[in-house]
Design a protein around this motif. Structure first.
Motif, PDB file in Angstrom:
ATOM      1  N   MET A   1       0.994  -1.717   0.056  1.00  0.00           N
ATOM      2  CA  MET A   1      -0.160  -0.248  -0.072  1.00  0.00           C
ATOM      3  C   MET A   1       0.902   1.347  -0.252  1.00  0.00           C
ATOM      4  O   MET A   1       1.847   1.183   0.586  1.00  0.00           O
ATOM      5  CB  MET A   1      -1.025  -0.601   1.179  1.00  0.00           C
ATOM      6  N   LYS A   2       0.318   2.514  -0.632  1.00  0.00           N
ATOM      7  CA  LYS A   2       1.068   3.308  -0.577  1.00  0.00           C
ATOM      8  C   LYS A   2       0.465   5.128   0.291  1.00  0.00           C
ATOM      9  O   LYS A   2      -0.834   4.680   0.571  1.00  0.00           O
ATOM     10  CB  LYS A   2       1.161   3.569  -2.213  1.00  0.00           C
ATOM     11  N   ALA A   3       1.208   5.725   0.310  1.00  0.00           N
ATOM     12  CA  ALA A   3       0.361   6.673   0.957  1.00  0.00           C
ATOM     13  C   ALA A   3       0.679   7.964   0.645  1.00  0.00           C
ATOM     14  O   ALA A   3       1.883   8.689   0.306  1.00  0.00           O
ATOM     15  CB  ALA A   3       1.012   7.108   2.657  1.00  0.00           C
ATOM     16  N   GLU A 100      -2.612   0.699  -7.672  1.00  0.00           N
ATOM     17  CA  GLU A 100      -2.718   0.334  -6.139  1.00  0.00           C
ATOM     18  C   GLU A 100      -4.490   0.690  -6.411  1.00  0.00           C
ATOM     19  O   GLU A 100      -5.363   1.628  -6.249  1.00  0.00           O
ATOM     20  CB  GLU A 100      -2.907   2.102  -5.396  1.00  0.00           C
ATOM     21  N   GLU A 101      -5.143  -0.399  -5.081  1.00  0.00           N
ATOM     22  CA  GLU A 101      -6.901  -0.336  -5.668  1.00  0.00           C
ATOM     23  C   GLU A 101      -7.390   0.646  -4.583  1.00  0.00           C
ATOM     24  O   GLU A 101      -7.788   1.829  -4.584  1.00  0.00           O
ATOM     25  CB  GLU A 101      -6.957  -1.642  -4.962  1.00  0.00           C
ATOM     26  N   SER A 102      -5.947   0.996  -3.218  1.00  0.00           N
ATOM     27  CA  SER A 102      -6.744   2.079  -2.246  1.00  0.00           C
ATOM     28  C   SER A 102      -5.333   2.848  -1.924  1.00  0.00           C
ATOM     29  O   SER A 102      -4.789   1.666  -1.767  1.00  0.00           O
ATOM     30  CB  SER A 102      -7.237   1.648  -0.850  1.00  0.00           C
ATOM     31  N   PHE A 103      -5.343   3.950  -1.249  1.00  0.00           N
ATOM     32  CA  PHE A 103      -4.335   4.656  -0.400  1.00  0.00           C
ATOM     33  C   PHE A 103      -4.569   5.263   0.215  1.00  0.00           C
ATOM     34  O   PHE A 103      -5.603   5.851   0.018  1.00  0.00           O
ATOM     35  CB  PHE A 103      -3.174   5.343  -1.843  1.00  0.00           C
ATOM     36  N   PHE A 104      -3.165   5.851   1.186  1.00  0.00           N
ATOM     37  CA  PHE A 104      -4.374   6.964   1.816  1.00  0.00           C
ATOM     38  C   PHE A 104      -3.331   8.273   1.677  1.00  0.00           C
ATOM     39  O   PHE A 104      -2.504   8.268   0.938  1.00  0.00           O
ATOM     40  CB  PHE A 104      -3.072   6.556   3.152  1.00  0.00           C
ATOM     41  N   ILE A 105      -4.285   9.101   2.029  1.00  0.00           N
ATOM     42  CA  ILE A 105      -3.550  10.874   1.854  1.00  0.00           C
ATOM     43  C   ILE A 105      -4.014  10.820   3.001  1.00  0.00           C
ATOM     44  O   ILE A 105      -4.354  11.717   3.922  1.00  0.00           O
ATOM     45  CB  ILE A 105      -4.274  11.332   1.195  1.00  0.00           C
ATOM     46  N   ALA A 124     -12.177  -0.601   3.775  1.00  0.00           N
ATOM     47  CA  ALA A 124     -12.405  -2.168   2.930  1.00  0.00           C
ATOM     48  C   ALA A 124     -13.654  -2.645   2.809  1.00  0.00           C
ATOM     49  O   ALA A 124     -14.626  -3.555   1.905  1.00  0.00           O
ATOM     50  CB  ALA A 124     -11.062  -3.329   3.110  1.00  0.00           C
ATOM     51  N   ARG A 125     -14.303  -1.749   4.150  1.00  0.00           N
ATOM     52  CA  ARG A 125     -15.593  -2.950   4.207  1.00  0.00           C
ATOM     53  C   ARG A 125     -16.555  -1.953   3.608  1.00  0.00           C
ATOM     54  O   ARG A 125     -18.333  -2.786   3.638  1.00  0.00           O
ATOM     55  CB  ARG A 125     -15.795  -3.207   5.911  1.00  0.00           C
ATOM     56  N   HIS A 126     -16.228  -0.936   3.121  1.00  0.00           N
ATOM     57  CA  HIS A 126     -17.223  -0.762   2.244  1.00  0.00           C
ATOM     58  C   HIS A 126     -16.880   0.440   1.142  1.00  0.00           C
ATOM     59  O   HIS A 126     -15.941   0.233   0.393  1.00  0.00           O
ATOM     60  CB  HIS A 126     -18.438   0.873   2.941  1.00  0.00           C
ATOM     61  N   ASP A 127     -17.622   0.759  -0.049  1.00  0.00           N
ATOM     62  CA  ASP A 127     -17.188   0.642  -1.126  1.00  0.00           C
ATOM     63  C   ASP A 127     -17.249   1.973  -1.550  1.00  0.00           C
ATOM     64  O   ASP A 127     -16.864   2.504  -3.153  1.00  0.00           O
ATOM     65  CB  ASP A 127     -18.238  -0.384  -2.682  1.00  0.00           C
ATOM     66  N   ALA A 176      -8.229   6.553   0.871  1.00  0.00           N
ATOM     67  CA  ALA A 176      -9.331   6.799  -1.043  1.00  0.00           C
ATOM     68  C   ALA A 176      -8.431   5.659  -2.139  1.00  0.00           C
ATOM     69  O   ALA A 176      -8.260   5.122  -2.232  1.00  0.00           O
ATOM     70  CB  ALA A 176      -8.722   8.133  -1.887  1.00  0.00           C
ATOM     71  N   ARG A 177      -9.837   5.414  -3.178  1.00  0.00           N
ATOM     72  CA  ARG A 177     -10.483   4.484  -3.700  1.00  0.00           C
ATOM     73  C   ARG A 177      -9.295   5.038  -5.273  1.00  0.00           C
ATOM     74  O   ARG A 177      -9.610   6.391  -5.039  1.00  0.00           O
ATOM     75  CB  ARG A 177     -11.627   3.391  -4.072  1.00  0.00           C
ATOM     76  N   ARG A 178      -8.969   4.787  -6.441  1.00  0.00           N
ATOM     77  CA  ARG A 178      -8.494   4.690  -7.696  1.00  0.00           C
ATOM     78  C   ARG A 178      -9.437   6.230  -8.046  1.00  0.00           C
ATOM     79  O   ARG A 178      -8.622   6.666  -8.742  1.00  0.00           O
ATOM     80  CB  ARG A 178      -7.617   3.788  -7.848  1.00  0.00           C
TER      81      ARG A 178
END
Length: 244
Positions: A1-3, A100-105, A124-127, A176-178
Motif C-alpha cells: 500500500m502507498k501513502a 493501487e486499489e486504495s491508498f492513504f492521504i 475495505a468494508r464499504h465501497d 481513497a480508492r483509485r
C-alpha cells in the motif's frame, strides 16, 4: 500500500520556528512530525510514501535521505514551486498510485497515534470513494465539519462553519480508492481546469458528499494539529506526559 504525506505548507502560523525548520520537521517528543508519520505508515504496511515539498525542501530531503530512512519506508519527493493544494498534489502525481486499489492521504502537520491499519480495514468494508478520518473537535468552527447518517456515510460537510452542525471534523487522514482521481479531474474542470489550487476541504469533500461517495471513520485515538502555536505546545505536552 502507498501513502501521500502532504507536507508542503509554509507553516506561517508557527513562525519564527518555521523560518528555518519546515513545519513537517518540527520536533514533538524529540522526533520530527514527519518521522512519526513514516513510522505509523510502516506499522500499517505502507511500503512507499510520496512527500510533497515547497518551503525549505532541502531540509526535507536531508531528513528523508538521512534519519528518515531508519523507518524502512521508501520516500519519493515531489517539489511544488507553486502550491497545488491538498487534492491538487494528489491529482498531479497520480502515477504514484498506479495499480493501487486504495491508498492513504495524510496531512503531515498533525500528530496522532491512530492505528492506520484498523482504519484501512474499516475502509475495505464499504465501497465509497473516500473514507474520511474524523475527530471530535474542541473548536469545530475552525475545522471542516461532517454530519453522518446511521451507516456512517457523510451527508453534510462544511469547511469552517459559523454554526457547526456536528462536533466531528476532518482530521486530514483519508483512505481513497483509485477512481477518486477521475473525480478530481471532474472537479478541477468545473473550476476552470488548471486554475488555482484544489483543496479537499473546500472543493472536493462537498462534491463527494453531495454524491454520497464519502464515509466517516471516527478516530478515537489522540490527534492534534501542530500547525498553530497552541496546538504545537499541546501536542508536545501530551507526548511528554506519555498520553500519546
Amino acid at each position: 500500500m502507498k501513502a501521500y504525506l502532504l507536507a508542503a505548507g509554509p507553516g506561517t502560523r508557527l513562525r519564527p520556528l518555521t523560518d528555518r525548520v519546515p513545519k513537517c520537521l518540527v520536533p514533538v517528543g524529540g522526533e520530527p512530525v514527519l518521522g512519526r508519520w513514516l513510522r505509523a505508515c510502516r506499522l500499517a504496511g505502507v511500503d512507499e510514501v510520496l512527500v510533497n515539498t515547497h518551503h525549505l525542501p532541502e531540509a526535507v530531503r536531508a531528513f528523508t535521505d538521512g534519519p528518515g530512512r531508519a523507518h524502512g519506508v521508501s520516500v519519493r519527493l515531489h517539489h511544488e514551486e507553486r502550491l497545488l493544494g491538498s487534492a491538487g498534489t494528489v491529482r498531479a502525481t497520480r502515477d504514484f498510485v498506479r495499480g493501487e486499489e486504495s491508498f492513504f492521504i495524510i496531512y503531515a502537520d498533525n500528530v496522532s497515534d491512530i492505528d492506520l491499519a484498523r482504519m484501512s480495514d474499516w475502509h475495505a468494508r464499504h465501497d465509497d470513494l473516500l473514507t474520511v478520518g474524523l475527530f471530535r473537535a474542541p473548536r469545530p468552527r475552525n475545522c471542516g465539519v461532517a454530519v453522518l447518517d446511521g451507516q456512517g456515510r457523510i451527508v453534510e460537510f462544511e469547511e469552517k462553519p459559523l454554526r457547526p452542525a456536528s462536533p466531528w471534523a476532518s482530521a486530514g487522514i483519508f483512505v481513497a480508492r483509485r477512481p477518486l482521481l477521475g473525480r478530481l479531474d471532474e472537479i478541477a474542470a468545473e473550476r476552470g481546469g488548471e486554475a488555482g489550487a484544489l483543496d479537499f476541504g473546500y472543493h472536493v469533500l462537498p462534491r463527494l458528499v453531495a454524491r454520497g461517495e464519502a464515509r466517516g471513520y471516527r478516530i478515537e485515538e489522540f490527534l492534534l494539529d501542530v500547525g498553530t502555536p497552541e496546538g504545537y505546545v499541546e501536542a508536545c505536552r501530551h507526548v511528554s506526559q506519555g498520553r500519546a
